[in-house]
Design a protein around this motif. Structure first.
Motif, PDB file in Angstrom:
ATOM      1  N   GLU A 108      28.469  42.645  49.946  1.00  0.00           N
ATOM      2  CA  GLU A 108      27.847  42.716  48.622  1.00  0.00           C
ATOM      3  C   GLU A 108      27.835  44.152  48.115  1.00  0.00           C
ATOM      4  O   GLU A 108      27.383  45.055  48.811  1.00  0.00           O
ATOM      5  N   PHE A 109      28.339  44.339  46.905  1.00  0.00           N
ATOM      6  CA  PHE A 109      28.240  45.609  46.199  1.00  0.00           C
ATOM      7  C   PHE A 109      27.227  45.447  45.069  1.00  0.00           C
ATOM      8  O   PHE A 109      26.881  44.330  44.686  1.00  0.00           O
ATOM      9  N   ALA A 110      26.795  46.564  44.513  1.00  0.00           N
ATOM     10  CA  ALA A 110      25.859  46.506  43.393  1.00  0.00           C
ATOM     11  C   ALA A 110      26.523  45.867  42.187  1.00  0.00           C
ATOM     12  O   ALA A 110      27.752  45.928  42.015  1.00  0.00           O
ATOM     13  N   ASP A 111      25.714  45.237  41.346  1.00  0.00           N
ATOM     14  CA  ASP A 111      26.239  44.642  40.111  1.00  0.00           C
ATOM     15  C   ASP A 111      26.951  45.717  39.289  1.00  0.00           C
ATOM     16  O   ASP A 111      26.484  46.852  39.187  1.00  0.00           O
ATOM     17  N   HIS A 112      28.106  45.367  38.732  1.00  0.00           N
ATOM     18  CA  HIS A 112      28.935  46.278  37.921  1.00  0.00           C
ATOM     19  C   HIS A 112      29.520  47.419  38.752  1.00  0.00           C
ATOM     20  O   HIS A 112      29.836  48.480  38.212  1.00  0.00           O
ATOM     21  N   HIS A 113      29.673  47.214  40.043  1.00  0.00           N
ATOM     22  CA  HIS A 113      30.183  48.279  40.907  1.00  0.00           C
ATOM     23  C   HIS A 113      31.571  48.740  40.467  1.00  0.00           C
ATOM     24  O   HIS A 113      32.444  47.929  40.160  1.00  0.00           O
ATOM     25  N   ALA A 114      31.766  50.058  40.424  1.00  0.00           N
ATOM     26  CA  ALA A 114      33.075  50.638  40.102  1.00  0.00           C
ATOM     27  C   ALA A 114      33.790  50.953  41.412  1.00  0.00           C
ATOM     28  O   ALA A 114      33.384  51.859  42.161  1.00  0.00           O
ATOM     29  N   TYR A 115      34.838  50.204  41.726  1.00  0.00           N
ATOM     30  CA  TYR A 115      35.512  50.334  43.017  1.00  0.00           C
ATOM     31  C   TYR A 115      36.322  51.630  43.091  1.00  0.00           C
ATOM     32  O   TYR A 115      36.978  52.038  42.133  1.00  0.00           O
ATOM     33  N   THR A 116      36.282  52.245  44.265  1.00  0.00           N
ATOM     34  CA  THR A 116      37.009  53.483  44.519  1.00  0.00           C
ATOM     35  C   THR A 116      38.073  53.236  45.594  1.00  0.00           C
ATOM     36  O   THR A 116      38.103  52.174  46.236  1.00  0.00           O
ATOM     37  N   ARG A 117      38.919  54.248  45.811  1.00  0.00           N
ATOM     38  CA  ARG A 117      39.919  54.138  46.886  1.00  0.00           C
ATOM     39  C   ARG A 117      39.249  53.991  48.230  1.00  0.00           C
ATOM     40  O   ARG A 117      39.742  53.266  49.107  1.00  0.00           O
ATOM     41  N   ASP A 118      38.133  54.682  48.419  1.00  0.00           N
ATOM     42  CA  ASP A 118      37.410  54.559  49.691  1.00  0.00           C
ATOM     43  C   ASP A 118      36.888  53.135  49.878  1.00  0.00           C
ATOM     44  O   ASP A 118      36.882  52.613  51.001  1.00  0.00           O
ATOM     45  N   ASP A 119      36.458  52.510  48.793  1.00  0.00           N
ATOM     46  CA  ASP A 119      36.008  51.118  48.882  1.00  0.00           C
ATOM     47  C   ASP A 119      37.146  50.215  49.337  1.00  0.00           C
ATOM     48  O   ASP A 119      36.965  49.339  50.192  1.00  0.00           O
ATOM     49  N   VAL A 120      38.319  50.424  48.747  1.00  0.00           N
ATOM     50  CA  VAL A 120      39.477  49.592  49.085  1.00  0.00           C
ATOM     51  C   VAL A 120      39.856  49.797  50.549  1.00  0.00           C
ATOM     52  O   VAL A 120      40.138  48.829  51.281  1.00  0.00           O
ATOM     53  N   ALA A 121      39.863  51.056  50.997  1.00  0.00           N
ATOM     54  CA  ALA A 121      40.169  51.327  52.400  1.00  0.00           C
ATOM     55  C   ALA A 121      39.141  50.681  53.314  1.00  0.00           C
ATOM     56  O   ALA A 121      39.482  50.116  54.367  1.00  0.00           O
ATOM     57  N   GLY A 122      37.875  50.744  52.920  1.00  0.00           N
ATOM     58  CA  GLY A 122      36.830  50.120  53.723  1.00  0.00           C
ATOM     59  C   GLY A 122      36.972  48.612  53.784  1.00  0.00           C
ATOM     60  O   GLY A 122      36.757  47.997  54.834  1.00  0.00           O
ATOM     61  N   LEU A 123      37.346  47.999  52.656  1.00  0.00           N
ATOM     62  CA  LEU A 123      37.556  46.553  52.628  1.00  0.00           C
ATOM     63  C   LEU A 123      38.741  46.155  53.509  1.00  0.00           C
ATOM     64  O   LEU A 123      38.709  45.110  54.182  1.00  0.00           O
ATOM     65  N   ALA A 124      39.780  46.986  53.526  1.00  0.00           N
ATOM     66  CA  ALA A 124      40.948  46.696  54.362  1.00  0.00           C
ATOM     67  C   ALA A 124      40.579  46.720  55.840  1.00  0.00           C
ATOM     68  O   ALA A 124      40.958  45.811  56.605  1.00  0.00           O
ATOM     69  N   ALA A 125      39.841  47.745  56.257  1.00  0.00           N
ATOM     70  CA  ALA A 125      39.435  47.848  57.663  1.00  0.00           C
ATOM     71  C   ALA A 125      38.478  46.724  58.039  1.00  0.00           C
ATOM     72  O   ALA A 125      38.573  46.134  59.131  1.00  0.00           O
ATOM     73  N   TRP A 126      37.553  46.431  57.147  1.00  0.00           N
ATOM     74  CA  TRP A 126      36.569  45.371  57.381  1.00  0.00           C
ATOM     75  C   TRP A 126      37.249  44.018  57.546  1.00  0.00           C
ATOM     76  O   TRP A 126      36.967  43.274  58.499  1.00  0.00           O
ATOM     77  N   SER A 127      38.165  43.685  56.657  1.00  0.00           N
ATOM     78  CA  SER A 127      38.819  42.374  56.714  1.00  0.00           C
ATOM     79  C   SER A 127      39.752  42.264  57.912  1.00  0.00           C
ATOM     80  O   SER A 127      39.885  41.188  58.506  1.00  0.00           O
ATOM     81  N   ALA A 128      40.380  43.390  58.311  1.00  0.00           N
ATOM     82  CA  ALA A 128      41.256  43.361  59.481  1.00  0.00           C
ATOM     83  C   ALA A 128      40.464  43.048  60.741  1.00  0.00           C
ATOM     84  O   ALA A 128      40.914  42.297  61.613  1.00  0.00           O
ATOM     85  N   ALA A 129      39.262  43.608  60.838  1.00  0.00           N
ATOM     86  CA  ALA A 129      38.421  43.358  62.010  1.00  0.00           C
ATOM     87  C   ALA A 129      37.925  41.922  62.065  1.00  0.00           C
ATOM     88  O   ALA A 129      37.601  41.410  63.149  1.00  0.00           O
ATOM     89  N   LEU A 130      37.888  41.261  60.912  1.00  0.00           N
ATOM     90  CA  LEU A 130      37.391  39.881  60.860  1.00  0.00           C
ATOM     91  C   LEU A 130      38.480  38.857  61.137  1.00  0.00           C
ATOM     92  O   LEU A 130      38.182  37.678  61.331  1.00  0.00           O
ATOM     93  N   ASP A 131      39.738  39.288  61.105  1.00  0.00           N
ATOM     94  CA  ASP A 131      40.874  38.392  61.340  1.00  0.00           C
ATOM     95  C   ASP A 131      40.833  37.205  60.372  1.00  0.00           C
ATOM     96  O   ASP A 131      40.632  36.053  60.754  1.00  0.00           O
ATOM     97  N   VAL A 132      41.027  37.500  59.087  1.00  0.00           N
ATOM     98  CA  VAL A 132      40.979  36.468  58.053  1.00  0.00           C
ATOM     99  C   VAL A 132      42.345  36.324  57.381  1.00  0.00           C
ATOM    100  O   VAL A 132      43.186  37.226  57.441  1.00  0.00           O
ATOM    101  N   ALA A 133      42.539  35.187  56.734  1.00  0.00           N
ATOM    102  CA  ALA A 133      43.825  34.908  56.077  1.00  0.00           C
ATOM    103  C   ALA A 133      43.911  35.552  54.698  1.00  0.00           C
ATOM    104  O   ALA A 133      45.009  35.845  54.209  1.00  0.00           O
ATOM    105  N   ALA A 134      42.750  35.753  54.041  1.00  0.00           N
ATOM    106  CA  ALA A 134      42.766  36.285  52.682  1.00  0.00           C
ATOM    107  C   ALA A 134      41.398  36.867  52.350  1.00  0.00           C
ATOM    108  O   ALA A 134      40.402  36.609  53.040  1.00  0.00           O
ATOM    109  N   LEU A 135      41.377  37.657  51.290  1.00  0.00           N
ATOM    110  CA  LEU A 135      40.130  38.153  50.725  1.00  0.00           C
ATOM    111  C   LEU A 135      39.902  37.450  49.399  1.00  0.00           C
ATOM    112  O   LEU A 135      40.856  37.204  48.645  1.00  0.00           O
TER     113      LEU A 135
END
Length: 331
Positions: free
Chosen positions: A255-282
């Motif tokens: 969960e991010f704050a309402d109206h969150h402005a995504y940054t490159r660091d956010d995207v990198a964090g989402l990539a690492a997070w999803s890789a650790a979860l072993d999921v098919a898609a985001l």
């Protein structure tokens, strides 16, 4: 802490009552702009589904050849840029101009003068009193309709519940997520204040999956599959429940704050997070995707869950109220 919050709540509620009194008594000026105005708003903080409701209304009037414009404050937008709701609606309603300005009266006048708009939809306008409206529509989220019974900051009410007396139409959104008894109880409580309002119930129906490049997939593409979900909206719990209802196995929800402005660091964090979860898609919301503009994150496909509004109760009454404004539309 509860005592401190109660004190802040008392002051805030008093300020809202005084503000409303000034408008109701004529001490504060209310301005008309020469065309019908419909306000869509909340009495609570957070997401209640205003964007799908605004889209539904715009499509209803466009189907009747009415030139519609959307007006909003533009909350959460960077200087000179459109906010996430505006970007989402721009994609879904390309023939409906959207004017964002903290001065909603000036924005409405601009829409009329520059786009020859015949009807204004005021997004998130219930607490904005200076622009006169012909119809006030208030959405209540079935999952938490009354802001925990307290005005901000102790609860999430934007103003005391007595403000519902101004509503012409009350829409219970996500009505399918609670049972018949709960819906009836909510209706009874709401009608205690909104005595003259028409009662409507609506559901948020998943329409499919959409990618940033416009590709579409059926909901079945994530059914029974492990997905990582994230969102920057006012009601993440509703998003999780919708994903569960379409059969997705939501391994985790960030969960991010309402109206969150995504940054490159956010995207990198989402990539690492999803890789650790072993999921098919985001999976995210359309409101998030219009800001990210990515087809994948960390090599995994990124889909937005497209949502549409379906009126499940009171549809005829709602259309009758909308139709009453058609004679006021002028060329």
């Amino acid at each position: 802490m509860r005592t401190l919050l109660r004190g802040a709540e008392t002051g805030y509620a008093a300020a809202m009552r005084w503000r409303n009194f000034r408008y109701d008594s004529g001490r504060a000026r209310i301005e008309r702009v020469g065309v019908p105005v419909i306000s869509v708003g909340n009495i609570t903080l957070g997401g209640t589904g205003k964007t799908p409701m605004v889209e539904w209304l715009a499509r209803w009037y466009r189907a009747r050849n009415v030139r519609v414009a959307l007006v909003s404050r533009g909350y959460g937008a960077e200087q000179g840029a459109a906010n996430d709701e505006a970007l989402e609606l721009e994609e879904r309603l390309p023939d409906v101009p959207h004017v964002q300005n903290a001065d909603r009266v000036a924005a409405a006048k601009m829409a009329i003068e520059e786009f020859e708009s015949q009807l204004i939809l005021l997004d998130d306008g219930f607490q904005h009193r200076r622009l006169a409206r012909d119809l006030d529509i208030v959405l209540l989220d079935a999952l938490e309709p009354f802001g925990f019974g307290h005005v901000f900051p102790r609860g999430t009410l934007r103003e005391p519940l007595g403000g519902l007396s101004r509503a012409d139409i009350v829409v219970l959104s996500r009505a399918d997520l609670v049972d018949t008894g709960e819906r009836a109880a909510i209706a009874v409580q709401a009608r205690g204040d909104a005595r003259r309002a028409t009662w409507i119930e609506a559901e948020h129906r998943p329409l499919g999956l959409v990618a940033a490049d416009g590709r579409q997939e059926a909901i079945e593409a994530i059914a029974d599959r492990r997905v990582a979900a994230f969102c920057g909206i006012g009601n993440p719990a509703g998003f999780r429940r919708t994903l569960a209802r379409v059969g997705a196995e939501v391994v985790d929800l960030r969960e991010f704050a309402d109206h969150h402005a995504y940054t490159r660091d956010d995207v990198a964090g989402l990539a690492a997070w999803s890789a650790a979860l072993d999921v098919a898609a985001l999976v995210c919301t359309a409101k998030d995707l219009v800001k990210l503009r990515l087809n994948d994150i960390g090599g995994r496909p990124l889909w937005a869950l497209a949502i549409g509004l379906e009126i499940s109760a009171g549809g005829d009454e709602l259309e009758a109220r909308l139709a009453r404004l058609l004679p006021q539309v002028t060329e």
